[in-house]
Design an enzyme around this catalytic site. Sequence first.
Site, mmCIF file in Angstrom:
data_model
loop_
_atom_site.group_PDB
_atom_site.id
_atom_site.type_symbol
_atom_site.label_atom_id
_atom_site.label_comp_id
_atom_site.label_asym_id
_atom_site.label_seq_id
_atom_site.Cartn_x
_atom_site.Cartn_y
_atom_site.Cartn_z
ATOM 1 N N ALA A 216 58.824 38.266 71.906
ATOM 2 C CA ALA A 216 57.265 38.439 71.590
ATOM 3 C C ALA A 216 56.420 37.571 72.356
ATOM 4 O O ALA A 216 56.753 36.155 72.451
ATOM 5 C CB ALA A 216 57.125 38.139 70.207
ATOM 6 N N ILE B 21 62.391 32.427 63.576
ATOM 7 C CA ILE B 21 62.227 31.706 64.897
ATOM 8 C C ILE B 21 60.500 31.264 64.849
ATOM 9 O O ILE B 21 60.291 30.331 65.226
ATOM 10 C CB ILE B 21 62.411 32.472 66.280
ATOM 11 C CG1 ILE B 21 64.073 33.090 66.090
ATOM 12 C CG2 ILE B 21 62.173 31.743 67.326
ATOM 13 C CD1 ILE B 21 65.128 31.960 66.037
ATOM 14 N N GLY B 22 60.031 32.364 64.381
ATOM 15 C CA GLY B 22 58.523 32.082 64.208
ATOM 16 C C GLY B 22 57.630 32.409 65.559
ATOM 17 O O GLY B 22 56.787 31.561 65.799
ATOM 18 N N ASN C 54 56.528 42.640 74.287
ATOM 19 C CA ASN C 54 56.567 42.763 72.773
ATOM 20 C C ASN C 54 55.291 41.927 72.585
ATOM 21 O O ASN C 54 55.280 40.675 72.809
ATOM 22 C CB ASN C 54 57.562 42.044 72.491
ATOM 23 C CG ASN C 54 57.683 42.411 70.692
ATOM 24 O OD1 ASN C 54 57.284 41.096 70.037
ATOM 25 N ND2 ASN C 54 58.351 43.264 70.165
ATOM 26 N N CYS D 26 56.551 41.528 62.183
ATOM 27 C CA CYS D 26 57.248 40.192 62.195
ATOM 28 C C CYS D 26 57.252 39.667 60.862
ATOM 29 O O CYS D 26 56.002 39.105 60.511
ATOM 30 C CB CYS D 26 56.787 39.062 63.245
ATOM 31 S SG CYS D 26 57.740 37.726 63.277
ATOM 32 N N LYS E 138 56.052 48.885 66.779
ATOM 33 C CA LYS E 138 57.221 48.476 65.962
ATOM 34 C C LYS E 138 57.151 48.493 64.418
ATOM 35 O O LYS E 138 56.269 47.635 64.075
ATOM 36 C CB LYS E 138 57.721 47.221 66.531
ATOM 37 C CG LYS E 138 59.193 46.845 65.820
ATOM 38 C CD LYS E 138 59.966 45.854 66.874
ATOM 39 C CE LYS E 138 61.009 45.518 66.372
ATOM 40 N NZ LYS E 138 61.836 44.377 67.281
ATOM 41 N N GLY F 208 71.540 43.100 61.961
ATOM 42 C CA GLY F 208 72.912 43.100 62.185
ATOM 43 C C GLY F 208 73.202 44.538 61.480
ATOM 44 O O GLY F 208 72.810 45.141 61.077
ATOM 45 N N GLY G 99 71.312 46.992 63.757
ATOM 46 C CA GLY G 99 72.720 47.016 63.567
ATOM 47 C C GLY G 99 73.841 47.575 64.703
ATOM 48 O O GLY G 99 74.698 47.662 64.530
ATOM 49 N N THR H 35 71.149 41.672 67.517
ATOM 50 C CA THR H 35 71.957 40.754 66.794
ATOM 51 C C THR H 35 73.475 40.625 67.715
ATOM 52 O O THR H 35 74.012 39.849 68.116
ATOM 53 C CB THR H 35 72.179 41.061 65.474
ATOM 54 O OG1 THR H 35 71.124 40.999 64.852
ATOM 55 C CG2 THR H 35 73.162 39.722 65.057
#
Lengths: 250, 250, 313, 313
Positions: C47, C72-73, C100, C131, C166, C218, C245, C267
């Site tokens: 991002a 993560i922020g 992104n 997010c 998204k 995941g 996932g 992931t």
Amino acid sequence: MKKVRLMHVSKITPIATDTIELVLNNAEVAQLAIPGQFLHIAVPGHTLRRPISIANVNGDTVTILFKTIGSGTKALASINEGDVLDVLGPNGNGFPIDTIKPSIVLLIGGGIGVPPLYYLAKTLKRKGCQVISVLGFQTKDYVFYEKQFKAIGKTYIVTDDGSYGHKGLVTDVLDDITEPFETYFSCGPLPMLKAVRDYLSVTPGYLSLEERMGCGIGACYACVIPTNDKNGYKKICQQGPVFKSEVVKL
Amino acid sequence: MKKVRLMHVSKITPIATDTIELVLNNAEVAQLAIPGQFLHIAVPGHTLRRPISIANVNGDTVTILFKTIGSGTKALASINEGDVLDVLGPNGNGFPIDTIKPSIVLLIGGGIGVPPLYYLAKTLKRKGCQVISVLGFQTKDYVFYEKQFKAIGKTYIVTDDGSYGHKGLVTDVLDDITEPFETYFSCGPLPMLKAVRDYLSVTPGYLSLEERMGCGIGACYACVIPTNDKNGYKKICQQGPVFKSEVVKL
Amino acid sequence: MNHKLAIDLPGLALKNPVMPASGCFGFGREYSQYYDLSRLGAVIMKAATGTKRLGNPTPRVAETASGMLNAIGLQNPGVDEIIRTEVPFLASYDTNIIANVAGSTIEEYVYVAKQFNNSTDVDALELNISCPNVKEGGIQFGTDAEMAARITDKVKQVSQKPVFVKLSPNVTDIVTMAKAVEAAGADGLSMINTLTGMQIHLPSRKPLLANQTGGLSGPAIKPIAIRMIYEVKQHVSIPIIGMGGIQTAEDVLEFLLAGASAVAVGTANFQNPLVCVEIIDQLPKVLKSYGFKSVNEAIGKGILYDKSNLSCP
Amino acid sequence: MNHKLAIDLPGLALKNPVMPASGCFGFGREYSQYYDLSRLGAVIMKAATGTKRLGNPTPRVAETASGMLNAIGLQNPGVDEIIRTEVPFLASYDTNIIANVAGSTIEEYVYVAKQFNNSTDVDALELNISCPNVKEGGIQFGTDAEMAARITDKVKQVSQKPVFVKLSPNVTDIVTMAKAVEAAGADGLSMINTLTGMQIHLPSRKPLLANQTGGLSGPAIKPIAIRMIYEVKQHVSIPIIGMGGIQTAEDVLEFLLAGASAVAVGTANFQNPLVCVEIIDQLPKVLKSYGFKSVNEAIGKGILYDKSNLSCP
Ligand SMILES: Cc1cc2nc3c(=O)[nH]c(=O)nc-3n(C[C@H](O)[C@H](O)[C@H](O)COP(=O)(O)OP(=O)(O)OC[C@H]3O[C@@H](n4cnc5c(N)ncnc54)[C@H](O)[C@@H]3O)c2cc1C
Ligand SMILES: Cc1cc2nc3c(=O)[nH]c(=O)nc-3n(C[C@H](O)[C@H](O)[C@H](O)COP(=O)(O)OP(=O)(O)OC[C@H]3O[C@@H](n4cnc5c(N)ncnc54)[C@H](O)[C@@H]3O)c2cc1C
Ligand SMILES: Cc1cc2nc3c(=O)[nH]c(=O)nc-3n(C[C@H](O)[C@H](O)[C@H](O)COP(=O)(O)O)c2cc1C
Ligand SMILES: Cc1cc2nc3c(=O)[nH]c(=O)nc-3n(C[C@H](O)[C@H](O)[C@H](O)COP(=O)(O)O)c2cc1C
Ligand code: FES
Ligand code: FES
């Protein structure tokens, strides 16, 4: 190109309470490894790999030591000799051994921060340094590698409860060291690293840090540490785990 | 009280393509097991247990046979002799052997529906029945237990592609059977069971059914089958897997 | 090039449908040490925000059963720095670049989109309205259909590049969200982002992540991703980049059947840095073994438009 | 009785905080063959509807990574038959009985609640407004705050027994749902029910569950359950029965820290029929090892009311 590497488990030794030593076979990894680097180890049934420091290199083998604290290290503890570990590494930047001149150096390790210092001690000794080590453990039952460190140089063992060696914190014995060490290297829990850095504020030093990791190679930004430079942060897995003591904000 | 039982894996034998035979040790389970019952087996790393029929009992051992079709049976295929399986069982109601008089009986099995019929065949023979078996497989490479069934009675092997025995479906050979069998017992894929039931509509018969299971003991209502009785359904894991052919709606 | 794997999305001619998911691949540099990034259908960059962000305090990740949490922020060097130093690096590979786009205000989103629009090397935008780690802006944009439409519209106004919105799975009604952004001009959808979760660290008695909550990703969330894509595909006509996932080529096929036209892998890169290329290598065989001649042929083939068997007596 | 484990909820004096979750334990008969049900804090019965239901077509369950999907479809013999044949069986044990109330219309819910209210052996009601497998009624009641409040209010009007409203996690804002049912008179909350998911069966190219979608349960959803309970606990004062992926006594402690006052164990029963009693046996040791003297002491202790460390620069 980097690779996902397979390492054969050639020897498993419980060496202290909840502490296991694994000897792993992989010539490439052994050749590349620098003290302070880590392996990012896949653990079956677990989403994330586990970072474990390289504790020694001998010919084609790499030794690691770990403490069983949670489900990942417990799973790792149940592998068998002959099994194969899937690892990334050696990862990260190790200790700056190339820049160290023959001199007196001080190593300060706490608990599971001790292992990477062993490979460092061996390497520095080979480079002509006089190595003094201060190693802290919870209690007598957690002490390991005392003999190995003593074979390299003067070694102080400290336990929290005084059940072995000196009683107290690693910083409690620093005053006893009369040798004029020029550089220090430290690895251990954060409060210990802070205390060491404050205590030895005028001596050039290197700290090896831990943080929860995702990728282990610098892509996910999980393992950042705030820094005093203009960038404002560094990634422990990629730009560390070893940093000059004044660079990172602990 | 029922128990979660541990069964030692004493022998592992690949006996046909993708088909594995396990001999498991547990005297209690061996003593309790009735033909047609199943074990509900915990597979490490998997949320749900896997139901597998009891294929034979010998003294203190229980034999099971399974086909590796998905991740659970693949994981099961990678266990080693000496390992321990965590099972529930014997579960379910088996074939009604107590009610069967010495007589001529027909067994019709398809693929992985064959195993429970073997223990049934042995038991019925011991009770004085004349056992005729029709066993269907995909191809020659999937055939198993031919000798064992032949040792018990007349046995027809059928393969889909004719690569071994008769070519076609199990129902294709039923006309060849001249013996006046009084009861039939069948286990296999649903289309086969339907065909068999329709073909043998005037003969009393018992069908062993499969359905995806949760608990395997009757608590979750995952494995129901519609029935012609007033209740409207039965639970395969608890009231089955064996049902009288006219009771269930296939 | 394997034509069976090729798939065209708005503005993107993908040689295969596999791309690393945003935030799980940085800007590609680290994984480029493991394989040639030209193998990938596209790379979705981490991002970007209007200015540099330092993100959340650590710990930022935690492990969960078949998944992980992250907070993560949105740490990133800012859109201009990304265009200056990261985009050219990725542009040296023969792959598509998807940027992104994130922010805390509509103005910030618009600024970031504008900057990427001026970068000839960027092929498409992925609008990250979902997010869960951004307190002020993101979470509301992503869970309110009107806001989501508004931000999509504003970004479309400044972008000639195709815009994939998204979607956040943390909503009551994903179909309404999807229809709203489609009506607002989205060229495609990306779904799903992470589900908001939390883990408590027993020894310290505190949330393990410094940010308290984080995004769950995941294999644990795959059934939710499949369900949402399946539902949305029946109500929109723009293509979907599916994610959540994915670990294997079989998983990719499941996403295609559910209605995705391409996929992103997040992931799983942390477990196996080679996972994207391994999936690409396996995909032709997997498609074939389930009877498909191409990726294109499999899209949406799992959807039962006839629902007469749905009864609940 | 171990007083460390005892906990009082409205209308329920629990000897320990552990109960099997609704739908995962039938009416107790099968598990009573594995252990003495008097060991349990309570038993939550399988959902009851006004009249007998045969549920969904099979397959009804599927396995997912660290979880499972189910679409049983509320199969049950109907409330009156349950009261006649199942409640007396459970009443023969020294435990509490919680009746899970379901239906497709408000009238049906009210009828079921009324019937259970007349059964002296039933100690509390759990209002299942969140079953994602019921197409007409449940899903709307569970994802709309106003509807949830309305049904809570109606049921409260006919019930002298305490009512725990079971919340659906398939919502944008769980706190709003919780506050709405609290305001409508709920005595407690039960959370979380399953998340709606789907799996596609590659060989048949169709959704694996005959019902297409199903409810995701098991360890995969634990982080979502913990997050929702944590958030809700800060905004309501009624107690919460927590559930979602519990497998161990450590998991129970995590739920207590997040704000649950008691817990229910669902999917884990299928893996280990003894799981509830094993958890009860382990709990005192686990509480002690993390420094707690009792269950009561641990409730909500994981919540950081000071959020000053939450920054997102
Ligand atoms: C660069 C580096 C080198 C390390 N070297 C060693 C070593 O040589 N020997 C050793 O015993 N330990 C070492 N550690 C710590 C070791 O990684 C953790 O003890 C281990 O990951 C715990 O895993 P677990 O599954 O048992 O614990 P859990 O708490 O169950 O793990 C859950 C998650 O948290 C992470 N985690 C937990 N504790 C730590 C921690 N202290 N640091 C980073 N991540 C953590 C795990 O990796 C996992 O992702 C090192 C850590 C780092 C970052
Ligand atoms: C009463 C009964 C007896 C059985 N006996 C045998 C036997 O003796 N030998 C044998 O090989 N197989 C037998 N089966 C089928 C066997 O249970 C499945 O092949 C096996 O569960 C597949 O697991 P998997 O993980 O490999 O497949 P996956 O498809 O990966 O499994 C996913 C899920 O679906 C379930 N599942 C998949 N196929 C079936 C199926 N056909 N029936 C029920 N559940 C299924 C699994 O249990 C699991 O929960 C029996 C099934 C039942 C119900
Ligand atoms: C560490 C991490 C960081 C992420 N950062 C971003 C991001 O910056 N922007 C974004 O849109 N999604 C981000 N995501 C979400 C992923 O792109 C993806 O939607 C999600 O993880 C589901 O896919 P997966 O299960 O394959 O990981 C991040 C996910 C993870 C795990
Ligand atoms: C097979 C199955 C059936 C269920 N049936 C019901 C039900 O009838 N009523 C209800 O309120 N919840 C029902 N649930 C949801 C559980 O009670 C529980 O809320 C959910 O599964 C989360 O807990 P777990 O992860 O421990 O299973 C069911 C869950 C499963 C797995
Ligand atoms: S662990 Fe991913 S950047 Fe360090
Ligand atoms: S599998 Fe649960 S009732 Fe049969």
